[in-house]
Motif scaffolding. Structure first.
Motif, PDB file in Angstrom:
ATOM      1  N   GLU A   1       9.000  -0.002 -27.029  1.00 49.47           N
ATOM      2  CA  GLU A   1       9.538  -0.649 -25.825  1.00 49.47           C
ATOM      3  C   GLU A   1       8.982  -2.067 -25.689  1.00 49.47           C
ATOM      4  N   LEU A   2       7.694  -2.225 -25.932  1.00 48.78           N
ATOM      5  CA  LEU A   2       7.075  -3.553 -25.832  1.00 48.78           C
ATOM      6  C   LEU A   2       7.664  -4.508 -26.860  1.00 48.78           C
ATOM      7  N   ALA A   3       7.875  -4.014 -28.081  1.00 52.70           N
ATOM      8  CA  ALA A   3       8.471  -4.857 -29.121  1.00 52.70           C
ATOM      9  C   ALA A   3       9.858  -5.329 -28.698  1.00 52.70           C
ATOM     10  N   GLU A   4      10.616  -4.427 -28.099  1.00 53.03           N
ATOM     11  CA  GLU A   4      11.957  -4.793 -27.626  1.00 53.03           C
ATOM     12  C   GLU A   4      11.873  -5.832 -26.510  1.00 53.03           C
ATOM     13  N   ARG A   5      10.956  -5.627 -25.573  1.00 51.41           N
ATOM     14  CA  ARG A   5      10.782  -6.592 -24.478  1.00 51.41           C
ATOM     15  C   ARG A   5      10.363  -7.958 -25.004  1.00 51.41           C
ATOM     16  N   TYR A   6       9.397  -7.972 -25.936  1.00 49.29           N
ATOM     17  CA  TYR A   6       8.957  -9.242 -26.520  1.00 49.29           C
ATOM     18  C   TYR A   6      10.116  -9.942 -27.219  1.00 49.29           C
ATOM     19  N   THR A   7      10.875  -9.179 -28.004  1.00 55.90           N
ATOM     20  CA  THR A   7      12.002  -9.755 -28.731  1.00 55.90           C
ATOM     21  C   THR A   7      13.031 -10.339 -27.771  1.00 55.90           C
ATOM     22  N   GLN A   8      13.371  -9.598 -26.724  1.00 56.10           N
ATOM     23  CA  GLN A   8      14.345 -10.084 -25.743  1.00 56.10           C
ATOM     24  C   GLN A   8      13.838 -11.318 -25.018  1.00 56.10           C
ATOM     25  N   THR A   9      12.554 -11.330 -24.674  1.00 54.12           N
ATOM     26  CA  THR A   9      11.982 -12.483 -23.969  1.00 54.12           C
ATOM     27  C   THR A   9      12.010 -13.715 -24.863  1.00 54.12           C
ATOM     28  N   LEU A  10      11.595 -13.564 -26.109  1.00 51.86           N
ATOM     29  CA  LEU A  10      11.625 -14.703 -27.029  1.00 51.86           C
ATOM     30  C   LEU A  10      13.061 -15.190 -27.248  1.00 51.86           C
ATOM     31  N   ALA A  11      13.983 -14.256 -27.412  1.00 52.93           N
ATOM     32  CA  ALA A  11      15.382 -14.637 -27.615  1.00 52.93           C
ATOM     33  C   ALA A  11      15.918 -15.402 -26.410  1.00 52.93           C
ATOM     34  N   ARG A  12      15.516 -14.987 -25.212  1.00 54.32           N
ATOM     35  CA  ARG A  12      15.980 -15.672 -23.996  1.00 54.32           C
ATOM     36  C   ARG A  12      15.415 -17.090 -23.911  1.00 54.32           C
ATOM     37  N   TYR A  13      14.112 -17.242 -24.154  1.00 57.76           N
ATOM     38  CA  TYR A  13      13.493 -18.562 -24.037  1.00 57.76           C
ATOM     39  C   TYR A  13      13.858 -19.491 -25.188  1.00 57.76           C
ATOM     40  N   LEU A  14      14.136 -18.929 -26.352  1.00 56.98           N
ATOM     41  CA  LEU A  14      14.425 -19.757 -27.526  1.00 56.98           C
ATOM     42  C   LEU A  14      15.908 -19.721 -27.903  1.00 56.98           C
ATOM     43  N   ASP A  15      16.760 -19.434 -26.927  1.00 56.97           N
ATOM     44  CA  ASP A  15      18.188 -19.288 -27.230  1.00 56.97           C
ATOM     45  C   ASP A  15      18.841 -20.568 -27.744  1.00 56.97           C
ATOM     46  N   ASP A  16      18.236 -21.722 -27.484  1.00 58.06           N
ATOM     47  CA  ASP A  16      18.802 -22.981 -27.979  1.00 58.06           C
ATOM     48  C   ASP A  16      18.141 -23.428 -29.296  1.00 58.06           C
ATOM     49  N   TRP A  17      17.275 -22.593 -29.858  1.00 58.19           N
ATOM     50  CA  TRP A  17      16.658 -22.888 -31.148  1.00 58.19           C
ATOM     51  C   TRP A  17      17.543 -22.325 -32.251  1.00 58.19           C
ATOM     52  N   THR A  18      17.558 -22.995 -33.381  1.00 58.81           N
ATOM     53  CA  THR A  18      18.292 -22.462 -34.539  1.00 58.81           C
ATOM     54  C   THR A  18      17.416 -21.414 -35.235  1.00 58.81           C
ATOM     55  N   ASP A  19      18.063 -20.611 -36.066  1.00 61.97           N
ATOM     56  CA  ASP A  19      17.306 -19.647 -36.869  1.00 61.97           C
ATOM     57  C   ASP A  19      16.285 -20.375 -37.743  1.00 61.97           C
ATOM     58  N   THR A  20      16.666 -21.542 -38.237  1.00 60.56           N
ATOM     59  CA  THR A  20      15.763 -22.337 -39.069  1.00 60.56           C
ATOM     60  C   THR A  20      14.545 -22.793 -38.267  1.00 60.56           C
ATOM     61  N   ASP A  21      14.771 -23.230 -37.015  1.00 60.58           N
ATOM     62  CA  ASP A  21      13.652 -23.647 -36.156  1.00 60.58           C
ATOM     63  C   ASP A  21      12.673 -22.492 -35.935  1.00 60.58           C
ATOM     64  N   VAL A  22      13.210 -21.325 -35.604  1.00 58.70           N
ATOM     65  CA  VAL A  22      12.359 -20.160 -35.358  1.00 58.70           C
ATOM     66  C   VAL A  22      11.617 -19.794 -36.645  1.00 58.70           C
ATOM     67  N   GLY A  23      12.303 -19.842 -37.760  1.00 59.70           N
ATOM     68  CA  GLY A  23      11.675 -19.546 -39.051  1.00 59.70           C
ATOM     69  C   GLY A  23      10.539 -20.506 -39.362  1.00 59.70           C
ATOM     70  N   HIS A  24      10.753 -21.792 -39.084  1.00 59.33           N
ATOM     71  CA  HIS A  24       9.694 -22.786 -39.316  1.00 59.33           C
ATOM     72  C   HIS A  24       8.486 -22.507 -38.419  1.00 59.33           C
ATOM     73  N   LEU A  25       8.743 -22.167 -37.151  1.00 59.00           N
ATOM     74  CA  LEU A  25       7.641 -21.870 -36.238  1.00 59.00           C
ATOM     75  C   LEU A  25       6.831 -20.673 -36.744  1.00 59.00           C
ATOM     76  N   VAL A  26       7.518 -19.622 -37.149  1.00 58.68           N
ATOM     77  CA  VAL A  26       6.842 -18.430 -37.673  1.00 58.68           C
ATOM     78  C   VAL A  26       6.006 -18.808 -38.895  1.00 58.68           C
ATOM     79  N   GLU A  27       6.595 -19.563 -39.796  1.00 53.83           N
ATOM     80  CA  GLU A  27       5.902 -19.970 -41.025  1.00 53.83           C
ATOM     81  C   GLU A  27       4.667 -20.816 -40.706  1.00 53.83           C
TER      82      GLU A  27
END
Length: 160
Positions: A104-130
């Protein structure tokens, strides 16, 4: 090597990450503070362990670890069972209820990140993770380093 001004700005940005962590903490259930989520996450990642090992992984005092363990055990998210090797010790293990909560926490974290980073590209998110993974790797295990660095060799931001 980056310019000193870039390191100064990085230090400011890392300090400001606290606000992001607090916002992420707000999405946790009322009875699951961030410390409890950390205990569950470590038990999920590393498997059953003694409280002393958990305290070391959390890099906190045993008395504080004991309070966190009591909190999650009271809610049925972990169990404490006798260590077959040392009957005086207890092994901590996630329960099915604890695993459900982590999902449940993983789902909440994922949804929260998706909501706040909805204007980021997949590439942007990938770069941040990297880059965050690379930053953590560069720092290594800070708990070990803290034990080996003496105050005379520990660098402060002012030391440059």
């Amino acid at each position: 090597m980056a310019a000193r001004s870039q390191y100064e700005e990085l230090a400011r940005q890392l300090s400001a990450i606290g606000a992001v962590k607090r916002e992420m903490g707000r999405m946790l259930p009322q009875d699951c503070p961030p410390a409890s989520a950390g205990v569950l996450t470590l038990l999920d990642r590393h498997g059953e362990m003694r409280m002393s090992q958990l305290a070391e992984l959390l890099a906190i005092d045993m008395s504080v670890t004991s309070r966190h363990v009591a909190h999650v055990a009271e809610r049925g998210w972990i169990e404490r069972k006798p260590d077959p090797v040392d009957k005086r010790s207890r092994l901590l293990r996630l329960t099915p209820s604890g695993r459900e909560l982590l999902a449940e926490l993983a789902e909440r974290y994922t949804q929260t990140l998706a909501r706040y980073l909805d204007d980021w590209t997949d590439t942007d998110v990938g770069h941040l993770v990297e880059l965050l993974a690379r930053l953590r790797t560069s720092f290594g295990d800070c708990r070990i380093r803290a034990h080996h660095d003496s105050p005379a060799t520990t660098r402060t931001p002012a030391a440059g």
